[in-house]
Each structure stands twice: as C-alpha cells, then as structure tokens.
Design a protein around this motif. Structure first.
Motif, PDB file in Angstrom:
ATOM      1  N   UNK A 294      -4.093   7.374  -0.470  1.00  0.00           N
ATOM      2  CA  UNK A 294      -3.303   8.307   0.320  1.00  0.00           C
ATOM      3  C   UNK A 294      -3.616   9.732  -0.101  1.00  0.00           C
ATOM      4  N   UNK A 295      -3.255  10.654   0.762  1.00  0.00           N
ATOM      5  CA  UNK A 295      -3.385  12.082   0.481  1.00  0.00           C
ATOM      6  C   UNK A 295      -2.038  12.749   0.729  1.00  0.00           C
ATOM      7  N   UNK A 296      -1.560  13.611  -0.174  1.00  0.00           N
ATOM      8  CA  UNK A 296      -2.233  13.983  -1.434  1.00  0.00           C
ATOM      9  C   UNK A 296      -2.198  12.838  -2.443  1.00  0.00           C
ATOM     10  N   UNK A 297      -3.227  12.798  -3.285  1.00  0.00           N
ATOM     11  CA  UNK A 297      -3.359  11.717  -4.260  1.00  0.00           C
ATOM     12  C   UNK A 297      -2.262  11.750  -5.312  1.00  0.00           C
ATOM     13  N   UNK A 320      -0.513  -2.558   9.442  1.00  0.00           N
ATOM     14  CA  UNK A 320       0.113  -3.779   8.913  1.00  0.00           C
ATOM     15  C   UNK A 320      -0.576  -4.272   7.654  1.00  0.00           C
ATOM     16  N   UNK A 321      -1.908  -4.278   7.664  1.00  0.00           N
ATOM     17  CA  UNK A 321      -2.650  -4.735   6.481  1.00  0.00           C
ATOM     18  C   UNK A 321      -2.306  -3.887   5.263  1.00  0.00           C
ATOM     19  N   UNK A 322      -2.306  -2.585   5.432  1.00  0.00           N
ATOM     20  CA  UNK A 322      -2.020  -1.670   4.325  1.00  0.00           C
ATOM     21  C   UNK A 322      -0.580  -1.820   3.847  1.00  0.00           C
ATOM     22  N   UNK A 323       0.368  -1.821   4.770  1.00  0.00           N
ATOM     23  CA  UNK A 323       1.776  -1.861   4.388  1.00  0.00           C
ATOM     24  C   UNK A 323       2.153  -3.186   3.734  1.00  0.00           C
ATOM     25  N   UNK A 389       4.183   7.779   6.830  1.00  0.00           N
ATOM     26  CA  UNK A 389       2.809   7.410   6.471  1.00  0.00           C
ATOM     27  C   UNK A 389       1.964   7.556   7.737  1.00  0.00           C
ATOM     28  N   UNK A 390       1.094   8.546   7.763  1.00  0.00           N
ATOM     29  CA  UNK A 390       0.269   8.831   8.930  1.00  0.00           C
ATOM     30  C   UNK A 390      -1.114   8.207   8.746  1.00  0.00           C
ATOM     31  N   UNK A 391      -1.412   7.192   9.528  1.00  0.00           N
ATOM     32  CA  UNK A 391      -2.691   6.480   9.423  1.00  0.00           C
ATOM     33  C   UNK A 391      -3.733   7.219  10.249  1.00  0.00           C
ATOM     34  N   UNK A 392      -4.841   7.575   9.611  1.00  0.00           N
ATOM     35  CA  UNK A 392      -5.766   8.558  10.169  1.00  0.00           C
ATOM     36  C   UNK A 392      -6.838   7.990  11.097  1.00  0.00           C
ATOM     37  N   UNK A 393      -6.902   6.675  11.302  1.00  0.00           N
ATOM     38  CA  UNK A 393      -7.941   6.103  12.159  1.00  0.00           C
ATOM     39  C   UNK A 393      -7.892   6.743  13.548  1.00  0.00           C
ATOM     40  N   UNK A 436      11.555  14.443   7.572  1.00  0.00           N
ATOM     41  CA  UNK A 436      10.857  13.679   6.540  1.00  0.00           C
ATOM     42  C   UNK A 436      10.850  14.444   5.216  1.00  0.00           C
ATOM     43  N   UNK A 437      11.028  13.713   4.144  1.00  0.00           N
ATOM     44  CA  UNK A 437      10.916  14.320   2.820  1.00  0.00           C
ATOM     45  C   UNK A 437       9.455  14.555   2.454  1.00  0.00           C
ATOM     46  N   UNK A 438       8.548  13.732   3.032  1.00  0.00           N
ATOM     47  CA  UNK A 438       7.123  13.838   2.705  1.00  0.00           C
ATOM     48  C   UNK A 438       6.319  13.157   3.804  1.00  0.00           C
ATOM     49  N   UNK A 439       5.131  13.657   4.044  1.00  0.00           N
ATOM     50  CA  UNK A 439       4.189  13.021   4.976  1.00  0.00           C
ATOM     51  C   UNK A 439       2.912  12.708   4.214  1.00  0.00           C
ATOM     52  N   UNK A 440       2.568  11.422   4.129  1.00  0.00           N
ATOM     53  CA  UNK A 440       1.348  11.002   3.448  1.00  0.00           C
ATOM     54  C   UNK A 440       0.296  10.631   4.494  1.00  0.00           C
ATOM     55  N   UNK A 441      -0.924  11.057   4.260  1.00  0.00           N
ATOM     56  CA  UNK A 441      -2.038  10.671   5.117  1.00  0.00           C
ATOM     57  C   UNK A 441      -2.720   9.451   4.498  1.00  0.00           C
TER      58      UNK A 441
END
Length: 462
Positions: A294-297, A320-323, A389-393, A436-441
């Motif tokens: 994820x970003x930021x690391x 789904x696979x990641x989560x 969690x924003x999936x970047x595909x 949101x408290x945080x957005x992860x890429x």
C-alpha cells in the motif's frame, strides 16, 4: 436408418420424419458419417466421424466400420482409405482442427491468419456474403506457399471464427469453404479454428499450444525458425495511402505472446516496408509481483480497534483477493454485495458487526460519494473511524483480469464491459473530506503459479 437401392444407386433411408436420403458413392470411395447436418444427429456422444461406409455396387452391400475398428493386415485400398480417414476434421470443444492429406510433422512452422491474409471477399465487402464469396488475396501467395513447403515449413492456419460459436456461421459451411480454399492453394495445410472466447482465441496462445502438444506428432517446433503472418496488426488509419485502420491487433499480439517473428501479408508477400502500428494501452508483461502492499508505505493495513474499511475499485481490480488475504484472515468481517444481494443488507450487516465491537471491510466497488457515505455513516454512528482502500488497477487491467478469470474457470461471475464502463462513468475519486481518516492506495501485485502467470502475461484481447 437403413440402406436402400434403385436404378443402380444406393442410399441410406431414414424412418418417416427423419433426414433426407443420403446417397452413397459407388466408386470405391468411403463416406464418413456422424453427428452433423446430413444425419441430423445432434447428440454430442456421437462423433462427427462415427462410421465409415463403403458401398459395393456388385453385391449391393454396404460395409460399416467405426474409426476404432481399423486393424493391422488391411489391404492396400483399405490402408489408403484409412489414411484418408485419419486426415480431415477433428471437432473439439471450442476448437476445430483440419488436417489436409499430405501434412507432415515438422520442426518449423509458417503460420497464417485466413481472412484478410490469405483470402479476401470476392464481393469487396468487409464480411463475406456467403460460402463462395472469397478469392486469394494476392497473386504472389500461391507461389510463396509452394516455396515454404519446399523449404521444409509446416503450413498452418490459425483463425478466429466466433460466428460459429454464436450460431451465426454454420460450421459445415465454414469447413467446406476452408477445404475449397486449400484446394485452390494446392499445398498441404493444417487449420486450427477457434470458435469461442477463451484459451484458443487469438491473441491467447491456446491454438499454438495445441499444435505443439497434440497436432505435430510430438515433434518440437522451433519458435525462432517459425513465422506468423496476419492482417490484424494494430495499424492505424492510412498506414498506407487510403488503407483503413486494422480492426484489431490480435494477430500481432498472438505472435508477441509466443515470441514468433511477425509480418503483415503486405510485408510478407509483397515486400512492403514495415507499417506503423499501435499496441494496447495495458501491457500484462509489465505487471510486477513485487512492490509495496500500500501507499504510503508508512501506513498499517490493519487496525487494532474497531473500524470500517471501504474498498473502492473496478470489478476485477483484485479487491477480494487482497482483502481476504490481508484483512479477513486477520479477523475483519467481510461484507460483499455479491454475497448479500443488496447494499441495504450490507449496511445492516455492517451495523450489526460494529455493535459487536468488530472490524469491518466493505468489499464492493463503491465508485461514488453516495455509495461510500452509507458506510462512513455506519462508522460515525458506532463512534469508530473509517478508512478507504483505493485499488489502482485501470479499466484496461480490470478487463484483462476479468478475461483471465474466465479462461481459468474462476467461480466469479463474468463481468461485462457494460459494468466496467458504468463504473468508470460513476467514479468519483475518494477524498478525506468525505469523512475518511485515511486513504490508502493499493497497487496491483501479481501472485500466481508459474503456469498461470504465463497465461496472465499474455495479451488476451486485440
């Protein structure tokens, strides 16, 4: 179906209401019958080459032989008929294979697309108006094919014919067309015809793999010494004066997937210079199996306190696979609309889990502010934080991932382009202002077995 005869002719006659009579040749040639339009047999348990019938005009009898009944010690005429019987059409699931008499296993292959490469329409229309609407594309083709055969190349045609699978093009009609073309070319060809989407359809390498594994009598084929020629080459409009844009890039990508030297018919037969071309925006060969989760690391994927994680991303983006691997395995309650059926049930399940002090992950596409607000409100009502969690595909990668799922027999239901383009139209980039408290890429990372990774890294659409 019984044999009948009159006026020096023999034929097979069906009971009332059955197919029309089938006349038998009386010149010593065998007739091969099975499932197909002549017999009107449709049961797939019956082969298309179920029996070989040989009429004897002197005794007025018909010898019936099934394919597997061939035995050693046959007479020379029987052996000749058997050799002829071993050539011809083979019908596999989603693949038709024709082997002309005289085809031999060889270690190098000269392979060609069919329409627009070896033949074109006689009418001048884009699509043929009937089975006889074809002609050889260029006068130079026949001579060049003769040279290749003399030089020790095995001649092969790879062609996509989805119309057969969709019921728009009768298979028997197309088979007759292929045989007529090969008779005109006067060289021995093996022809592989993909009739459906999936592993056999160019640009995926399935037809070539079948050729190597099943249709060359075990002889290895040298990729570097072989060639592939096709007109679906990704050339833009006016790649030559007045020429239209190629309808796809499937032939060039088929060669690219295999590492085959590639030419267009103009380059190969007419010696024209290499034309400009464009490759697809998404290149599956570049997808990395490494990199940050994820970003930021510096952020943590997991929370030790109750929270709501809202996933955002295309269908097929790997959510789904990641989560399941990283959050559900750590105890997060997995909430998914595919399972629950509606967003209302997702919200109710989320509220119930939060009341029990559990961590929750919402595994839906959630493209817009409105869809995400429901779960942000659930978190507020429970007095806990929410993260995105924003999936970047990209769209192109999601389409590739969905095709890969279908080719590998995934239980996930197919996702249409309509759904994917609808997501892109609805998409609103998530912001902290939503609550949101945080957005992860979440970058897409490839994690597959080597055999599946080889397939994933192939271009799957031209």
């Amino acid at each position: 179906m019984a044999a009948a005869e009159a006026q020096g002719r023999l034929w097979l006659e069906s009971p009332s209401g059955g197919p029309p009579p089938i006349f038998l040749p009386l010149d010593g040639e065998a007739l091969v019958l099975g499932r197909g339009p002549l017999t009107q047999v449709t049961d797939r348990k019956c082969s298309r080459k179920q029996v070989e019938l040989l009429a004897d005009p002197k005794t007025r009898t018909v010898a019936v032989k099934q394919e597997e009944e061939a035995k050693d010690g046959a007479t020379e005429p029987q052996k000749k008929r058997r050799r002829k019987f071993s050539s011809g059409w083979k019908n596999l699931e989603k693949l038709l294979v024709f082997t002309a008499p005289g085809v031999k296993p060889r270690g190098k292959v000269a392979a060609f697309d069919l329409d627009g490469t070896l033949i074109t329409t006689r009418s001048g229309k884009v699509f043929p108006t009937g089975p006889n609407d074809w002609r050889i594309l260029y006068p130079e083709i026949s001579r060049k094919l003769q040279e290749l055969d003399t030089e020790g190349y095995k001649l092969v045609i790879f062609t996509n014919q989805m119309g057969i699978g969709r019921g728009k093009l009768p298979a028997e009609e197309f088979k007759a067309k292929v045989e007529a073309v090969l008779e005109k070319l006067e060289v021995p060809f093996q022809v592989l015809v993909s009739t459906h989407a999936g592993l056999y359809r160019k640009p995926v390498s399935g037809m070539w793999d079948y050729l190597q594994d099943q249709a060359n009598e075990g002889m290895p084929i040298s990729i570097k010494d072989s060639i592939f020629v096709g007109d679906a080459a990704g050339r833009p409009a006016n790649w030559a004066p007045g020429r239209k844009k190629d309808f796809s890039c499937a032939d060039r990508l088929f060669a690219l997937n295999l590492g085959l030297p590639f030419s267009t018919p103009e380059e190969f037969f007419l010696k024209w210079p290499t034309a400009r071309f464009e490759l697809p925006a998404f290149d599956p060969r570049t997808v990395s199996p490494a990199g940050p989760l994820c970003l930021p690391e510096s952020s943590s994927l997991l929370s030790s306190s109750p929270e709501v994680v809202v996933a955002v991303g295309f269908p097929g983006a790997g959510k789904s696979t990641f989560l399941e691997e990283h959050l559900v395995s750590a105890g997060y309650v997995h909430i998914n609309r595919d399972t629950l059926g509606s967003w209302q049930r997702c919200v109710n399940t989320c509220e119930a889990a939060l009341k029990q002090g559990k961590r929750v992950v919402i595994d839906n596409t959630n493209p817009d502010i409105q869809s995400r607000a429901r779960y942000i409100q659930c978190a507020r009502d429970a007095g806990v934080s929410s993260r995105c969690f924003l999936f970047e595909a990209s769209l192109e990668q999601a389409r590739h991932n969905n095709r890969f799922r279908q080719m590998t027999g995934s239980s996930h239901p197919p996702v249409s382009d309509v759904v994917l383009f609808s997501y892109r139209k609805q998409f609103e980039a998530p912001t902290l202002a939503e609550g949101f408290a945080e957005i992860l890429q979440i970058p897409f990372r490839l994690c597959l077995k080597p055999s599946l990774e080889r397939l994933y890294r192939q271009f799957s659409e031209g």
